[in-house]
Design an enzyme around this catalytic site. Structure first.
Site, PDB file in Angstrom:
ATOM      1  N   GLY A 101       0.747  -1.257   0.211  1.00  0.00           N
ATOM      2  CA  GLY A 101       0.120  -0.212  -0.113  1.00  0.00           C
ATOM      3  C   GLY A 101       0.773   1.176  -0.173  1.00  0.00           C
ATOM      4  O   GLY A 101       0.527   2.118  -0.453  1.00  0.00           O
ATOM      5  N   ASP A 327       1.020  -0.160  13.054  1.00  0.00           N
ATOM      6  CA  ASP A 327       1.422  -1.477  12.500  1.00  0.00           C
ATOM      7  C   ASP A 327       1.711  -2.494  13.471  1.00  0.00           C
ATOM      8  O   ASP A 327       1.970  -3.852  13.151  1.00  0.00           O
ATOM      9  CB  ASP A 327       2.557  -1.559  11.441  1.00  0.00           C
ATOM     10  CG  ASP A 327       2.366  -0.691  10.196  1.00  0.00           C
ATOM     11  OD1 ASP A 327       1.147  -0.536   9.775  1.00  0.00           O
ATOM     12  OD2 ASP A 327       3.303  -0.054   9.662  1.00  0.00           O
TER      13      ASP A 327
HETATM   14  C1  S3P Z   1       3.036   3.601   6.027  1.00  0.00           C
HETATM   15  C2  S3P Z   1       1.899   4.204   6.567  1.00  0.00           C
HETATM   16  C3  S3P Z   1       1.034   3.465   7.316  1.00  0.00           C
HETATM   17  C4  S3P Z   1       1.558   2.081   7.732  1.00  0.00           C
HETATM   18  C5  S3P Z   1       2.381   1.478   6.906  1.00  0.00           C
HETATM   19  C6  S3P Z   1       3.613   2.256   6.234  1.00  0.00           C
HETATM   20  C7  S3P Z   1       4.040   4.667   5.365  1.00  0.00           C
HETATM   21  O1  S3P Z   1      -0.050   3.551   6.474  1.00  0.00           O
HETATM   22  O2  S3P Z   1       0.599   1.359   8.312  1.00  0.00           O
HETATM   23  O3  S3P Z   1       2.914   0.206   7.033  1.00  0.00           O
HETATM   24  O4  S3P Z   1       5.090   4.385   5.282  1.00  0.00           O
HETATM   25  O5  S3P Z   1       3.598   5.979   5.152  1.00  0.00           O
HETATM   26  P1  S3P Z   1      -1.536   4.446   6.484  1.00  0.00           P
HETATM   27  O6  S3P Z   1      -0.778   5.501   5.893  1.00  0.00           O
HETATM   28  O7  S3P Z   1      -2.439   3.715   5.710  1.00  0.00           O
HETATM   29  O8  S3P Z   1      -1.821   4.537   7.951  1.00  0.00           O
END
Ligand code: S3P
Length: 450
Positions: A101, A327
């Site tokens: 993601g 996380d």
């Molecule tokens: C991350 C942001 C978080 C986290 C992901 C890494 C990042 O997600 O859960 O593992 O590197 O910006 P969200 O932005 O969906 O909270």
């Protein structure tokens, strides 16, 4: 790409105490950003300690597809020859971000203000996750997007030819959304302003400033107001990626629940936007100390020392801490099972849209292994069994989610009976040396589900 190979069941069982030094890999968030910002600078960015997990490798490939040269020198040393802000070329093929993601959302932001078109896809987990949270603000810059029903991947983004800067209040606590808007703002003229009501990890702000962009951050009644001046020339950097606190969480928590353990996890970043788990564990009575506290690359760093902690008690985790440990809730819920009393985790709706619905995935596995869990849409609670009374004995589904798989492996280390997962392959997305590292400490993880 993860989750497309043959599933590998894994089992973790009680062995002796965990002892020794756990050198966990580089920070995933900082690794993605090093590659992306390196690709948007002019010249050679050198990176040491890059996390060579599948998620980050997919981002490296994507940066090549947009025209940057990315060289792996071996041993975690990489070079990125960037093409400059606005210099991305149109990729010839679909960009496959695998399980990540962070990768897909940040890259969408980085390309959305260039006059190019790119199509993104991922594995079965990523293709279920919401992308409108990113494409909504990118539309304000002038980018267009077409995806599947509900704003899911595969999705095509048509970058804005004449981007305009935006002022955007992020509606959910998400560093990925904040970062996508900031990266898009790089190639928009004028000032892009992002407002977040709750502070989330601030690596993008820090690193943008490090690369020479003009970024200011103000704490106001509205929240954190981040202002970026567009069209800078980013200067290539030499980056030493710190070790990942989210990966450190696993050997730390494993030591707390495995009798007789004493584990040192050196060089972990304690950036306040990331360190919520460690504060929470200490609040629960964990024997977790910070040794050799220091500053590295402008970030607070310490060596974490975790010892077996049979006297932990359940607590109400402060909801305002959620973003700084988002996380880490899966592995915290495992530790909570070994504590006495109830641990309540509230204000955590975002857990439902991670690599899996993490409340659902953990609740199913914990219940199957004899632990009482209650849940609502944005909260859950775990009834502690006490240090020596977690039954275990069952197989859990990992739902293509690395942190679910590793959390249940930690559970097996302290439970009365072995704990298995149906598929441990997702672990390679963020922590490819997990089995070896835990094995070296004395854990017994095997590739079977017997
Ligand atoms: C991350 C942001 C978080 C986290 C992901 C890494 C990042 O997600 O859960 O593992 O590197 O910006 P969200 O932005 O969906 O909270």
């Amino acid at each position: 790409m993860s989750g497309h190979g043959t599933p590998i069941p894994m089992t973790s069982r009680r062995a002796g105490p965990l002892k020794g030094v756990a050198n966990v890999p580089g920070d995933k968030s900082i690794s993605h950003r090093s590659l992306i910002l390196g690709a948007m600078a002019v010249g050679e960015t050198r990176i040491t300690g890059l996390l060579e997990g599948e998620d980050v490798l997919d981002t490296a490939k994507a940066m090549q597809a947009f025209g940057a040269e990315v060289i792996n020198h071996g041993g975690g040393e990489w070079s990125v020859f960037g093409v400059g802000v606005g210099g991305f070329g149109e990729p010839e093929n679909v960009i496959d971000c695998g399980n990540s993601g962070t990768g897909v959302r940040l890259i969408m932001g980085a390309m959305a203000t260039s006059p190019i078109t790119a199509t993104f896809t991922g594995d079965a987990s990523l293709n279920k996750r919401p992308m409108a949270r990113v494409t909504d603000p990118l539309a304000l810059f002038g980018a267009r997007s077409v995806g599947r029903d509900g704003g899911r991947l595969p999705m095509t983004i048509v970058g804005a030819a004449d981007p305009v800067p935006v002022r955007y209040t992020v509606p959910v606590p998400s560093a990925q959304v904040k970062s996508a808007v900031l990266l898009a703002g790089l190639n928009a003229p004028g000032k892009t302003v992002v407002i977040e009501r709750e502070a989330t990890r601030d690596h993008s702000e820090r690193m943008l400033a490090g690369f020479g962009a003009e970024v200011t951050v103000e704490d106001t009644d509205e929240g954190r107001v981040i202002t970026l001046t567009g069209r800078p020339e980013l200067k290539p950097q030499v980056i030493a990626v710190p070790r990942d606190p989210s990966s450190a969480a696993f050997p730390v928590c494993a030591a707390l629940v495995t009798p007789g353990s004493d584990v040192l996890v050196p060089g972990i970043g304690l950036n306040p936007t990331r360190a919520g788990l460690f504060a929470t564990l200490r609040d629960m009575g964990a024997d977790l100390t910070y040794e050799n506290e220091r500053e590295e690359g402008g970030e607070p760093v310490a060596d974490l020392r975790a010892r077996y902690s049979p006297d932990m008690r359940g607590i109400e985790v402060p909801p305002q801490r959620a973003a700084s440990m988002i996380d880490e809730y899966p592995v915290l819920s495992v530790v909570a099972a070994f504590a006495r009393g109830t641990t309540l985790m509230a204000g955590v709706k975002e857990l439902r849209v991670k690599e899996s619905d993490r409340i659902d995935a953990m609740a199913r596995g914990l219940r199957a292994n004899g632990v009482t869990v209650e849940e609502g849409e944005d909260w859950w609670s775990v009834e502690g069994c006490g240090p020596d009374n977690v039954p275990g004995g069952q197989t859990c589904e990992s739902f293509l989610d690395h942190r679910i798989a590793m959390s249940f492996m930690v559970m097996g280390m302290g439970a009365q009976n072995p704990v298995s997962v149906d598929d441990g392959t997702p672990i390679a997305t963020s922590f490819p040396i997990f089995e070896r590292l835990m094995g070296d400490l004395g854990a017994q993880i095997s590739r079977d589900n017997s």
